[in-house]
Design a protein around this motif. Structure first.
Motif, mmCIF file in Angstrom:
data_model
loop_
_atom_site.group_PDB
_atom_site.id
_atom_site.type_symbol
_atom_site.label_atom_id
_atom_site.label_comp_id
_atom_site.label_asym_id
_atom_site.label_seq_id
_atom_site.Cartn_x
_atom_site.Cartn_y
_atom_site.Cartn_z
ATOM 1 N N GLU A 23 31.227 5.976 4.031
ATOM 2 C CA GLU A 23 32.039 6.686 3.040
ATOM 3 C C GLU A 23 31.293 7.833 2.358
ATOM 4 N N LYS A 24 29.961 7.719 2.246
ATOM 5 C CA LYS A 24 29.193 8.737 1.538
ATOM 6 C C LYS A 24 28.708 9.869 2.444
ATOM 7 N N ILE A 25 28.895 9.718 3.758
ATOM 8 C CA ILE A 25 28.347 10.720 4.680
ATOM 9 C C ILE A 25 29.083 12.052 4.536
ATOM 10 N N GLN A 26 28.298 13.101 4.278
ATOM 11 C CA GLN A 26 28.847 14.452 4.142
ATOM 12 C C GLN A 26 28.443 15.358 5.294
ATOM 13 N N THR A 27 27.284 15.070 5.918
ATOM 14 C CA THR A 27 26.745 15.928 6.975
ATOM 15 C C THR A 27 26.415 15.097 8.204
#
Length: 888
Positions: free
Chosen positions: A665-669
């Motif tokens: 859920e926290k992955i942005q890249t």
């Protein structure tokens, strides 16, 4: 500073108690009690600055709180590490070794709790605690990003005129001009003013700028010069210094050029670089900036050094006016105070700029309130500069500016001491490091946005300089003045808790501070930028070291016998950045570094083992490899704290059968991953992605039968997409993509799109033009093929930046309405392109055109430049044209 430390520890305790309570089974009650105490401290610290009565006492109180927090962190983290190590040992190992000797965490936590109670009892001597109420992070207001201001240049017109005359003068051999002055006097600013001067650009089409600094390697300088003439291949990078010097000589030997060598420290340094310069070329000119007067006479005995003067009082006032008000005048009510402050800066531009950074934050528009504030700053001068000699005056002014910083920015500023001198710092790297270090507090915006705002605030206070900006005005890279970096190191060294320490080696005394297996390094953060392998071979040991950063200018390979020395000597690391050091094998104790949040590695591996998932705190993972593919045996999407994963290879992701709560859920890249990894399962987990890079055989991604691109299109937050079609995974005949999916299948918020080696036909550009939110389009080498590109109506409504790399394009047909918001066009190696559409000059927003090795298009570029000056209503438009190589 202390409130950030408290919040960081609170978040860590929360993660431990929720996800890894089994590692705290002997001390769970004490840890929960500590958590409750810290929540009270958090509320206390939020309101403390509003109620203090004694700044010195408050500073001491905050130091005590931070010290107690650090001690609690170290106790708990050491216990968690030891518990995990014991748990990982096999049954027979535990049977023969007997029960593990664990740290007495309960007793130690109780001791810390007692210290916290003592601090709490003392608080009323300093702060009116009755007015303090409990706050939650949600009470914070959103931080609005400050606008990065332009650099003001004042007082150098006469200096620049004289130096330009030197540059224009006929000579019999290579002319070297040295600008000499004390730190902060503006040597680099003056050289930059000349370097960017339009007349100089015309006179010297080939202009090169290199940073030398105190610790440099000839190879780096020679490569920095060569990259302006040719692509730096692996073959070039592995050449000897002598061979590189000969290559530089070959490029500079006959042409007209201007080379600026910024921050040369000694005559010996200059002599090391001289072998690459064409002494017999009278058309070449070199400008050196230095603090050393004797260097000026050494390099040019005929002319000697150009000694830079101090600013006059009128120039000082003008610079201060521009820094604070962006116009050449003070409000009448502030004339007296402004003049006095300018006078006390003694004509030193850096001092005026730093003081301006304080005053600009006090500019509220209410001149009566401002007058009182300016008077306070003026009085502060008397306190800080009393009895200070000229050499110490600048240091005192920096200290004044530092102590005017809000507490949340102080440690962020001191952190710049972690980087080498004259290092161009990636804003992406810096902000992720701040987050991993716990220096960024959670606000209503993301941690990344908050960190970016902190950086821009430091830039607007003139303590940091923006070097490169992104298309949206955000900072891409930054740099800090040598004097300010020295201050960061000195101020950090005063900290009794050892905020950071730079490890350096001298010929006479060896490493400073001394390093051995028997002596502890009692610092929170270590940075070392030279002799790294020698340092590691001495088995350094630091039980409280949380960060190990090395950024040497040259790459090296870690000896197999030493690969365990870093994880073995620094077991509580949160940050490990050793990118220039290549690991041919990863040590097993690397996976005991459970507290790592930021990890940057270079490896000679084709896979990452499944044991990487043990590093459950990782937020940022960057892996550089000399392999073209990277098999991820570790299910990184199941690492609940991961926010950014980057690699230069084509990474194949592997999903575990069972997912942790909140996984992905926290992955942005994510970048770059293989097309085979672009599945519905992957993107369902990583549904909040903002940046995605895909590398490999892209036909697998775009095949309608696979459904992969449709899954990608469901990424509703994706803003940046890179599609790199790798030649090594497909023969040249199979590189060409048959087409692109329809525009509605692309992610709906896509703003930046990069294509490389896709070999698409230009007719498919209409699909890209239909992407409604697209602002930046980068067509790298061979992204499109074909001789004619006819732009279509109705497309590219928001496109601002267009980059076109190597292509066989000959004719480009377009009108202003095809690119209504275009700002910047960059052409690179478009050797067949006959002309750029001259009609683009009529686009009001079009202000920059770069033409690199696209010689046939140069004439039309000149026409566009001329036409922008003639269009009515656009007289004020500052159009910038760059052509390389210069026209004959």
């Amino acid at each position: 500073m202390a409130d950030a430390a408290v919040e960081f520890l609170l978040e860590n305790l929360k993660q431990l108690l929720v996800h890894h309570a089994n590692l705290l089974k002997d001390a769970k009650d004490q840890v929960e009690k500590l958590e409750n105490h810290l929540r009270l401290f958090k509320s206390f610290l939020k309101d403390a600055p509003k109620h203090w009565r004694d700044d010195d006492k408050l500073r001491e109180l905050i130091r005590r709180i931070r010290n107690a927090v650090y001690e609690a962190e170290d106790i708990i983290d050491a216990y968690v590490t030891q518990s995990a190590e014991n748990k990982s040992k096999g049954y027979f190992h535990r049977a023969f070794q007997g029960p593990p000797k664990t740290i007495s965490i309960a007793t130690k936590v109780e001791a810390v709790l007692q210290k916290i109670d003592d601090i709490y009892k003392d608080k009323n001597n300093i702060i009116d605690f009755a007015n303090i109420t409990v706050h939650d992070a949600a009470d914070h207001n959103d931080d609005k990003a400050p606008q990065v201001r332009e650099t003001n240049v004042v007082g150098f017109d006469d200096e620049a005129k004289k130096l330009k005359e030197y540059l224009y003068a006929d000579c019999e051999e290579l002319e070297v001009i040295t600008i000499v002055g004390m730190p902060g006097l503006g040597k680099t600013t003056l050289a930059g003013k000349i370097f960017r001067d339009p007349e100089i650009q015309y006179e010297f089409p080939t202009r090169i700028w290199v940073y030398v600094s105190q610790e440099f390697k000839r190879k780096d300088i020679f490569l920095a010069i060569l990259k302006e003439f040719t692509r730096l291949t692996d073959d070039i990078k592995t050449k000897s210094d002598k061979d590189l010097a000969n290559m530089v000589l070959g490029y500079l030997d006959t042409g007209r050029f201007l080379l600026v060598m910024d921050d040369v420290w000694s005559c010996e340094d200059w002599d090391k670089l001289l072998i690459a310069l064409p002494k017999g070329n009278p058309r070449g000119k070199v400008i050196i900036t230095s603090r050393q007067k004797e260097l000026g006479w050494h390099v040019n005995r005929r002319r000697g050094p150009h000694m830079l003067r101090f600013l006059t009082l009128e120039e000082s006032k003008l610079l201060l006016q521009l820094e604070v008000f962006q116009e050449p005048k003070f409000p009448q009510e502030l004339e007296a105070e402004g003049s006095l402050i300018a006078e006390r800066c003694d004509g030193l531009p850096l001092a005026i700029v730093v003081i301006g950074g304080i005053l600009v934050k006090k500019f509220s528009g209410d001149t009566s309130a401002m007058k009182s504030t300016w008077q306070d700053v003026s009085k502060s001068f008397d306190t800080y500069l009393k009895d200070a000699d000229a050499g110490k005056r600048m240091e005192k002014i920096i200290l004044l500016s530092y102590e005017k910083l809000p507490y949340h920015l102080r440690e962020c500023f001191l952190y710049f001491g972690m980087f080498p001198e004259d290092y161009e710092i990636s804003a992406w790297k810096l902000t992720r490091l701040w987050i991993a270090e716990g220096l960024i507090q959670q606000k209503n915006v993301s941690l990344e946005e908050t960190a970016e705002n902190y950086l821009e605030e430091l830039i607007n206070r003139n303590l940091v300089r923006a070097v490169k900006l992104k298309f949206n005005g955000k900072v891409k890279t930054c740099r800090i003045h040598d004097m300010l970096r020295d201050f960061c190191l000195t101020e950090a060294g005063k900290d009794r808790e050892g905020f950071l320490q730079e490890i350096k080696m001298s010929k006479d005394e060896g490493f400073q501070p001394s390093v051995s297996a028997s002596s502890e390094l009692n610092f929170r953060r270590l940075c070392i930028h030279s002799n790294v392998l020698d340092f590691v071979s001495r088995k350094p040991y630091g039980p409280s070291v949380r960060s190990f950063v090395c950024l040497p200018r040259d790459e090296s390979i870690m000896p197999l016998g030493d690969i365990s020395h870093i994880p073995g000597g620094f077991k509580l690391l949160r940050v490990l950045d050793v990118e220039p050091i290549k690991f041919t094998k990863l040590p097993s104790d690397m996976y005991h570094l459970l507290h790592l949040r930021y990890l940057v590695l270079s490896v000679s591996l084709k896979f990452l083992p499944s044991t990487f998932t043990k590093l459950w705190n990782i937020q940022t993972l960057v892996v550089r490899t000399d392999s073209q593919t990277l098999a991820m045996k570790a299910d990184i999407l199941n690492m609940t704290q991961l926010r950014h994963f980057k690699t230069n290879a084509s990474a194949t992701l592997e999903l575990a059968g069972k997912s942790s709560k909140g996984a992905g859920e926290k992955i942005q890249t994510l970048g770059t991953i293989s097309p085979e990894s672009c599945t519905a399962d992957v993107f369902d987990k990583a549904r909040n992605l903002k940046r995605l890079g895909i590398r490999g055989k892209l036909s697998l991604l775009l095949d309608d039968k696979s459904g992969s691109f449709e899954s990608l299109g469901n990424l509703s937050n994706l803003e940046k997409l890179k599609l790199l079609n790798d030649a090594f995974l497909a023969p040249p005949s199979g590189m060409q993509l048959r087409g692109l999916p329809q525009a509605y299948k692309f992610p709906p918020k896509l703003r930046i799109l990069t294509l490389s080696a896709t070999a698409l036909e230009w007719r498919h550009m209409s699909i890209i033009g239909s992407l409604d939110k697209l602002e930046v389009l980068k067509l790298k080498d061979k992204a499109f093929q074909g001789e004619i590109w006819q732009a279509n109506d109705g497309g590219f409504r928001h496109l601002e930046i267009l980059h076109i790399g190597r292509t066989d394009l000959k004719i480009w047909l377009a009108s202003p309405h095809h690119f209504p918001r275009l700002k910047h066009v960059e052409l690179k190696n478009c050797k067949d392109l006959q002309q750029i559409p001259v009609e683009l000059a009529e686009v009001p927003s079009f202000v920059k055109l770069d033409v690199f090795r696209s010689e046939r298009a140069a004439a039309s570029a000149r026409k566009i430049e001329a036409k922008t000056k003639d269009i009515k209503g656009n007289v004020a438009r500052q159009f910038r044209l760059s052509i390389f190589p210069p026209e004959a």
